[in-house]
Design a protein around this motif. Structure first.
Motif, PDB file in Angstrom:
ATOM      1  N   LYS A  27       0.983  -1.076  -0.250  1.00 61.28           N
ATOM      2  CA  LYS A  27       0.017   0.261  -0.027  1.00 61.28           C
ATOM      3  C   LYS A  27       1.187   1.470   0.262  1.00 61.28           C
ATOM      4  O   LYS A  27       1.743   1.429   0.999  1.00 61.28           O
ATOM      5  N   MET A  31      -7.254  -2.049   5.905  1.00 63.18           N
ATOM      6  CA  MET A  31      -6.539  -3.283   4.626  1.00 63.18           C
ATOM      7  C   MET A  31      -7.716  -4.778   4.642  1.00 63.18           C
ATOM      8  O   MET A  31      -8.498  -5.101   3.864  1.00 63.18           O
ATOM      9  N   ASP A  76      -3.925  -1.862  -2.250  1.00 63.68           N
ATOM     10  CA  ASP A  76      -3.481  -2.285  -3.669  1.00 63.68           C
ATOM     11  C   ASP A  76      -2.193  -3.240  -4.486  1.00 63.68           C
ATOM     12  O   ASP A  76      -2.365  -2.890  -6.339  1.00 63.68           O
TER      13      ASP A  76
END
Length: 241
Positions: free
Chosen positions: A9, A47, A55
Motif C-alpha cells: 500500500k 486493508m 494496491d
C-alpha cells in the motif's frame, strides 16, 4: 483464518506504508501484531477490514477475498478500531441494537448477549445514556460489546485494551483466550508488550512497512539469540526508527 499475500500500500505522497506483506494466521490462534508508530500496523488493519483498498496482493478472511467478496468477508469478522469515538449521538442500547440488526442477531439471543456483555464490562446501567456522555473507557467497552454481539469467527482488534480498567482488561483477555480455544481467530495490535507475551501464540513485528519477524516467542529468542523480554527484542529490532 486470515491470509495476507504480497500486500502493498502506497499513499499519494509516494510513501510506501506496507510493502509485500505476507502473513497467515491459523484458526485457534491469538496473533499479536506489533510495530512502532508509523510502521504500517493501522494501514494493514484498515486493508484487512476493507476500510482501505489494497494496491497489490490479496487478503482473505475465512476463505473470502476482502476485495472480491467484501460482504461475506465482513460478516465473518468483528473489528474494534483504534478510536472508540463512534455513533456518539446514539444511546448505548441503540448502538448495540443497530449492530444486532446489521448482523441479523435474533432478538431474544441479542437481549441475553447484550445483558451478559455489558454486565461483564460494567456498563449495563449506562445503556440508556448517549455514547457522547461516556468516558473513553466506556466508549471502548460499548464498541467491544458490539463486536462480540454477533459472535464472529475472526476478531480484529486495534489497541483493544486502551482505556480499559484492570477488571475489564482481564475480562477481555479471558474472552480472547476462550475464543481461540474454540478454534477461532484473534488478530490484535497493541503497544502493551507484556500482554503479547502473556497471550499470543504468534507474533509479527512490522517496521517501516516491512515484516521484521513472524513466529512464536521461542522462535524469536532463537532467531535473535536473546533470552531477553519481548520489549528488549522489540526495541533492538526497531532501534533505527
Amino acid at each position: 483464518m486470515i491470509d495476507i499475500s504480497n500486500v502493498s500500500k502506497s499513499f499519494s505522497s509516494g510513501t510506501k506504508a506496507v510493502e509485500k506483506l505476507n502473513l497467515t494466521i491459523q484458526d485457534g490462534m491469538i496473533f499479536g501484531f506489533l510495530g512502532p508508530n508509523g510502521a504500517g500496523k493501522s494501514t494493514t488493519i484498515k486493508m484487512l477490514t476493507g476500510v482501505l483498498p489494497i494496491d497489490e496482493g490479496t487478503i482473505t478472511i475465512n476463505g473470502f477475498n476482502i476485495a472480491d467478496h467484501p460482504i461475506e468477508a465482513k460478516k465473518s469478522f468483528g473489528y474494534v478500531p483504534d478510536s472508540p469515538d463512534l455513533f456518539l449521538r446514539l444511546k448505548g442500547i441503540e448502538y448495540l441494537n443497530f449492530i444486532g440488526d446489521v448482523y441479523e442477531v435474533p432478538l431474544e439471543a441479542r437481549k441475553e448477549k447484550i445483558e451478559y456483555l455489558t454486565k461483564e464490562f460494567g456498563i449495563y446501567e449506562a445503556l440508556n445514556d448517549t455514547i457522547q456522555t461516556y468516558s473513553h473507557g466506556m466508549r471502548q467497552k460499548i464498541i467491544v460489546s458490539g463486536v462480540l454481539l454477533h459472535d464472529p469467527d475472526v476478531w480484529i482488534l486495534d489497541e483493544p485494551l486502551t482505556g480499559l480498567d484492570p477488571k475489564s482488561s482481564y475480562t477481555l483477555k479471558e474472552m480472547m483466550r476462550e475464543h481461540a480455544r474454540k478454534g477461532k481467530t484473534v488478530f490484535f495490535s497493541t503497544h502493551v508488550l507484556e500482554v503479547v507475551e502473556q497471550l499470543c501464540d504468534q507474533v509479527a513485528i512490522i517496521n517501516k512497512g516491512k515484516l521484521e519477524f513472524n513466529g512464536n516467542m521461542q522462535e524469536m529468542r532463537e532467531q535473535f539469540e536473546s533470552d531477553g523480554s519481548l520489549e528488549q527484542i522489540f526495541l533492538e529490532l526497531t532501534k533505527h526508527e
